[in-house]
Scaffold this motif. Structure first.
Motif, mmCIF file in Angstrom:
data_model
loop_
_atom_site.group_PDB
_atom_site.id
_atom_site.type_symbol
_atom_site.label_atom_id
_atom_site.label_comp_id
_atom_site.label_asym_id
_atom_site.label_seq_id
_atom_site.Cartn_x
_atom_site.Cartn_y
_atom_site.Cartn_z
ATOM 1 N N GLY A 100 24.293 26.589 23.336
ATOM 2 C CA GLY A 100 24.775 27.750 24.078
ATOM 3 C C GLY A 100 25.799 27.382 25.132
ATOM 4 N N GLY A 101 25.592 26.212 25.780
ATOM 5 C CA GLY A 101 26.547 25.786 26.799
ATOM 6 C C GLY A 101 27.921 25.539 26.212
ATOM 7 N N LEU A 143 26.633 39.794 32.248
ATOM 8 C CA LEU A 143 25.711 38.999 31.443
ATOM 9 C C LEU A 143 24.298 39.052 32.013
ATOM 10 C CD1 LEU A 143 25.177 36.911 29.173
ATOM 11 C CD2 LEU A 143 25.823 35.127 30.811
ATOM 12 N N VAL A 146 33.926 30.241 24.736
ATOM 13 C CA VAL A 146 34.262 31.643 25.005
ATOM 14 C C VAL A 146 35.027 31.764 26.316
ATOM 15 C CG1 VAL A 146 33.287 33.912 25.520
ATOM 16 C CG2 VAL A 146 32.323 32.538 23.675
ATOM 17 N N ILE A 147 34.604 31.028 27.341
ATOM 18 C CA ILE A 147 35.273 31.089 28.645
ATOM 19 C C ILE A 147 36.708 30.588 28.533
ATOM 20 C CG2 ILE A 147 35.299 30.088 30.965
ATOM 21 C CD1 ILE A 147 32.232 30.106 30.856
ATOM 22 N N PHE A 169 29.585 36.611 23.126
ATOM 23 C CA PHE A 169 28.667 35.502 23.391
ATOM 24 C C PHE A 169 27.225 35.919 23.134
ATOM 25 C CE2 PHE A 169 25.790 33.461 26.463
ATOM 26 C CZ PHE A 169 25.899 32.137 26.040
ATOM 27 N N TYR A 215 37.099 40.207 29.515
ATOM 28 C CA TYR A 215 35.921 39.396 29.799
ATOM 29 C C TYR A 215 34.639 40.093 29.342
ATOM 30 C CZ TYR A 215 38.628 36.054 32.559
ATOM 31 O OH TYR A 215 39.518 35.096 32.958
ATOM 32 N N VAL A 253 31.841 38.488 26.893
ATOM 33 C CA VAL A 253 30.397 38.462 27.160
ATOM 34 C C VAL A 253 29.626 39.043 25.982
ATOM 35 C CG1 VAL A 253 28.568 39.466 28.587
ATOM 36 C CG2 VAL A 253 30.585 38.481 29.672
ATOM 37 N N ALA A 284 29.361 28.871 25.206
ATOM 38 C CA ALA A 284 29.801 29.611 26.389
ATOM 39 C C ALA A 284 31.111 29.047 26.921
ATOM 40 C CB ALA A 284 28.724 29.549 27.472
#
Length: 661
Positions: free
Chosen positions: A639-640, A142, A646-647, A230, A223, A227, A643
C-alpha cells in the motif's frame, strides 16, 4: 502465532490514544504562531524592542491565516460529518486538523527553502501553498472516508472545511476582490469596504491571484480522484477474498488505537464463525470443620463411604482455575484481549485464568462473547462435585515437552511447557488430543494448561507455534499420556491449599497486567507444589527457569511451574512485550518467592473438583486469522508503494497544470 500473524500483531506499534481536542488545538495554534514568525519575517526589527512588537504581529498573523482554518476544521468537521452520517468525534477531528496543519506547514516551508537557493520567488511559494491546501483536502478525504464510511462525494463536504476556510481567508485578505468587477458601483464599494481586507494583511499575500483559486479547485478535484483510485485499488482484494472492506478494518483500527472504541469488533464479527469450546473449572473450597460425615452448613451431605460431596456452588470457595479453550486476543481489550481480568472480577475466590491450548484462530470476535464464557464457567462451577483426596504432583517429559501434573479425585490439572525451548501458542486440536491421551488411563476431566512461559520474541521464521503433525505436538501428547498413567496409579492423600496475590507496582507498559502475580501452593502427604501465574504475555528466555530454581532453593517447595495468562492488554503498547523484557528479573524473583512463602503460610485443608461446560461462541475461525493477517500485511507492504505512486502521479499532473495554466 505464525510469522504472518506476528507481522499483523506488530501493527500495535501504531497504537496511540488521540489527545483531547483542546490539547490538539493548543499545539496547532502554537505551531501556527511559529510558522507565522518564520513566514512573515520582521527582518531589521528583530534586534530592537520594537522588533518584539513585530514578532508578536507575525505570530498573530500565523495564528490567523494558519491556525484559524485549523480551528474551523477541528470544530466543524465533527458536526458536518455526523450531519451526513459519519462517526468522527471531536478528539479525532482536532487531531486530524492538527496533522493537516503540519502537512501544510511542511510543504510551504520546503517551498520557502527551495526559493532561498533557487530564487524562484514568491509565486513559487504560493503555488506550493495551493498544492499544500489540495494535499490537506486529499488527506482529510482519505481519513473521513475510512473512519466514517462515506462515499467520496459525501466525505468531500467535511473533508474540505480546512482547505475552504484557508481559501476564504486568502481570498478576502489577498486583495483578489479588488481585481474583480462583480456588479455596479454600490456592489463594488460594498465588496471593497467590507470583504476586501488586503490593507490589513501581510504584504506577502499580495502575490495571490485569481488563478491560484482556479488552480486550487482543479487540483482538489484531481487529488480527490487520486484518493478514490487508491481506495478502490487496495480495497478490491479484500472484498474478493474476505467479503469485507478494507475501510471497515481501517475504521475499526483507527477507532481502537485512537480512542479505544469497539468499532474493530464489528469488523471482526463479519469475519467470525461459530465454535464450540470447552470451559474447564477447577475449584478449591475450605472444609467446614473438617468432618468426614454428617450434615454440612451449605445444606449438602457427605457419604461416609465416599470422599465426594454433592454438586453446588459454595461461598467458602478459596481459589478457582478457569480455563476456556480460547485465545485472549487479538489486541488490547478488543474481543477477549482482557479476558483474564474479566473472569477474575466475576468469581468469588482468588481466580487463576492461565492460558489454554488455543491460538489466534480462537480469538473471540467481540467482548460480548466473554459473557458467554463467563456464563459457562458459572454453570460448570455449580456442577462441581468436590473431593478431599488428591495425588502428589508428578513431572513428566517427552521430547521437548514437559508437564507438571496433579490429580484431584478422578480429575487432573496438567501444566505444559517447552522451556527452556521457545514456544508460543499450542493449537486447539493439539490440546484436545493431548487431553484425550491423558484420559486414556482412567482420568475423568483434564484441565490442560499451556504455561506460555518461554519465547524469544516475534522475529524469525519459526515463532514456536505448536501445530498438528509437528514433532512438538507429539511430544506434548506423549508427555500428557505419561502424566495420565502416573497420576492414575498414584496414591491419594488429604489436600491442603494456600494462596497469595500481589497486584505488583508494574503496569501493562512493563508487561504486567492488572492481575499481577498469583500463587497457589498445594500440599499432599508432605509434598508441596507451587503454581505461579503472572498476568502477562509469555516470558523472556530463561526467566521461567530462574523463577522455578529460586522457588526450589529458597524453600521446601518440591515442584513448581510458572504460567502467564497471555493477556493482550500488554500488547496495546507493543506487539512484543513479554514478562521480563521491561522489569528487573531480581525484583520479580524476590516477589514470587515472597508470595510462595505467604501461600505456604496460608495452607489449610480444602476439597477440590473439576467440571467442564461447553460454550458456543463466535471466534475468528480456521484460516481467517491467517487470511486477515496476509491481507493486512500486503496492504502495509504494497500500500505504501502504491500510495507513493498515486501521489507522484497526482503531483506530476499538478505540475503540468501549473506550468500551462
Amino acid at each position: 502465532m505464525t510469522s504472518t500473524q506476528s507481522d499483523l500483531a506488530d501493527l500495535s506499534r501504531f497504537i496511540f490514544r488521540a489527545p483531547s481536542w483542546y490539547t490538539s488545538l493548543a499545539f496547532a495554534l502554537l505551531l501556527a504562531a511559529v510558522a507565522g514568525v518564520a513566514a512573515f519575517d520582521s527582518g531589521a526589527y528583530a534586534r530592537t524592542w520594537r522588533g518584539l512588537f513585530f514578532l508578536g504581529r507575525d505570530a498573530w498573523e500565523g495564528i490567523f491565516f494558519i491556525g484559524i482554518p485549523t480551528v474551523v476544521a477541528a470544530f466543524g468537521t465533527t458536526g458536518v460529518d455526523r450531519l451526513v452520517g459519519g462517526k468522527l468525534t471531536h478528539n479525532r477531528s482536532s487531531l486530524l486538523a492538527l496533522i493537516s496543519e503540519i502537512i501544510l506547514v511542511a510543504i510551504v516551508t520546503a517551498a520557502g527553502i527551495v526559493t532561498v537557493f533557487t530564487g524562484l520567488g514568491q509565486r513559487f511559494v504560493f503555488d506550493a501553498l495551493i498544492v499544500g491546501l489540495a494535499s490537506v483536502f486529499a488527506f482529510r478525504l482519505l481519513v473521513v472516508m475510512a473512519v466514517s464510511g462515506s462515499s467520496v462525494l459525501v466525505a468531500s463536504v467535511p473533508a474540505s472545511l480546512q482547505t475552504a476556510a484557508a481559501a476564504v481567508l486568502l481570498f478576502v485578505y489577498g486583495g483578489v476582490l479588488r481585481l474583480l468587477s462583480v456588479g455596479g458601483p454600490l456592489v463594488d464599494v460594498y465588496l471593497t469596504e467590507y470583504l476586501a481586507r488586503s490593507q490589513s494583511a501581510p504584504a506577502e499575500l499580495s502575490a495571490i491571484s485569481i488563478e491560484h483559486f482556479l488552480l486550487l479547485g482543479v487540483t482538489c478535484v484531481l487529488y480527490a480522484l487520486a484518493v478514490y483510485a487508491f481506495i478502490v485499488g487496495v480495497d478490491r482484494p479484500w472484498r474478493r477474498s474476505l467479503g469485507v472492506s478494507l475501510l471497515d478494518f481501517l475504521r475499526g483500527f483507527v477507532g481502537h488505537v485512537a480512542e479505544g472504541s469497539r468499532e474493530l469488533e464489528e469488523f471482526f464479527q463479519q469475519l467470525g464463525e461459530e465454535a464450540i469450546v470447552p470451559v474447564s473449572v477447577l475449584s478449591f473450597r475450605t472444609i467446614d470443620g473438617g468432618a468426614d460425615d454428617g450434615p454440612r452448613s451449605d445444606g449438602g451431605s457427605v457419604d461416609p463411604g465416599s470422599d465426594r460431596d454433592e454438586p453446588g456452588a459454595d461461598p467458602d470457595e478459596k481459589a478457582r482455575f478457569v480455563l476456556p479453550m480460547i485465545h485472549p486476543g487479538p489486541m488490547g481489550e478488543i474481543g477477549g484481549g482482557n479476558f483474564p481480568e474479566r473472569v477474575a472480577r466475576d468469581c468469588p475466590g482468588l481466580v487463576f485464568p492461565p492460558h489454554a491450548t488455543a491460538g489466534h484462530d480462537f480469538n473471540l470476535v467481540t467482548e460480548r462473547e466473554v459473557d458467554t464464557i463467563l456464563d459457562a464457567a458459572r454453570t460448570a462451577a455449580d456442577r462441581i462435585t468436590y473431593g478431599r483426596a488428591a495425588t502428589r504432583s508428578v513431572r513428566t517429559h517427552s521430547g521437548e515437552a514437559s508437564i507438571l501434573g496433579q490429580a484431584f479425585g478422578d480429575d487432573a490439572l496438567l501444566v505444559s511447557t517447552y522451556a527452556p525451548g521457545f514456544a508460543d501458542d499450542i493449537e486447539y486440536g493439539v490440546g484436545l488430543s493431548a487431553a484425550a491421551e491423558a484420559r486414556t488411563s482412567g482420568l475423568d476431566d483434564v484441565v490442560l494448561v499451556d504455561a506460555h512461559n518461554s519465547n524469544d520474541g516475534l522475529d524469525g521464521p519459526d515463532l514456536g507455534h505448536v501445530t498438528p503433525g509437528s514433532a512438538r505436538a507429539f511430544d506434548l501428547i506423549g508427555a500428557a499420556g505419561i502424566a495420565g498413567e502416573r497420576l492414575a496409579a498414584s496414591d491419594s492423600g488429604p489436600l491442603e491449599l494456600g494462596v497469595a496475590w500481589d497486584e505488583t507496582p508494574w503496569t501493562p507498559t512493563d508487561g504486567i497486567g492488572p492481575l499481577g502475580v498469583r500463587v497457589a501452593v498445594t500440599a499432599v502427604d508432605g509434598r508441596e507444589t507451587a503454581y505461579v501465574l503472572v498476568d502477562g504475555n509469555n516470558m523472556e528466555p530463561g526467566l521461567r527457569g530462574e523463577l522455578v530454581e529460586a522457588m526450589a532453593d529458597d524453600g521446601p517447595v518440591d515442584a513448581a511451574e510458572v504460567m502467564t495468562t497471555d493477556t493482550h492488554i500488554v500488547n496495546s503498547v507493543e506487539a512484543d512485550n513479554q514478562v521480563g523484557a521491561a522489569i528487573d528479573r531480581d525484583d520479580l524473583r524476590t516477589l514470587v518467592c515472597g508470595l510462595v512463602d505467604d501461600a505456604r503460610a496460608d495452607l489449610e485443608p480444602v476439597e477440590a473438583g473439576v467440571a467442564v461446560e461447553r460454550a458456543t461462541v463466535t471466534v475468528f475461525g480456521n484460516d481467517r486469522t491467517e487470511s486477515l493477517a496476509s491481507h493486512a500485511n500486503a496492504v502495509v507492504a504494497m500500500g505504501g508503494a502504491f500510495a507513493l505512486s498515486v501521489i507522484l502521479a497526482a503531483v506530476a499532473v499538478s505540475v503540468l497544470i501549473f506550468l500551462f495554466a
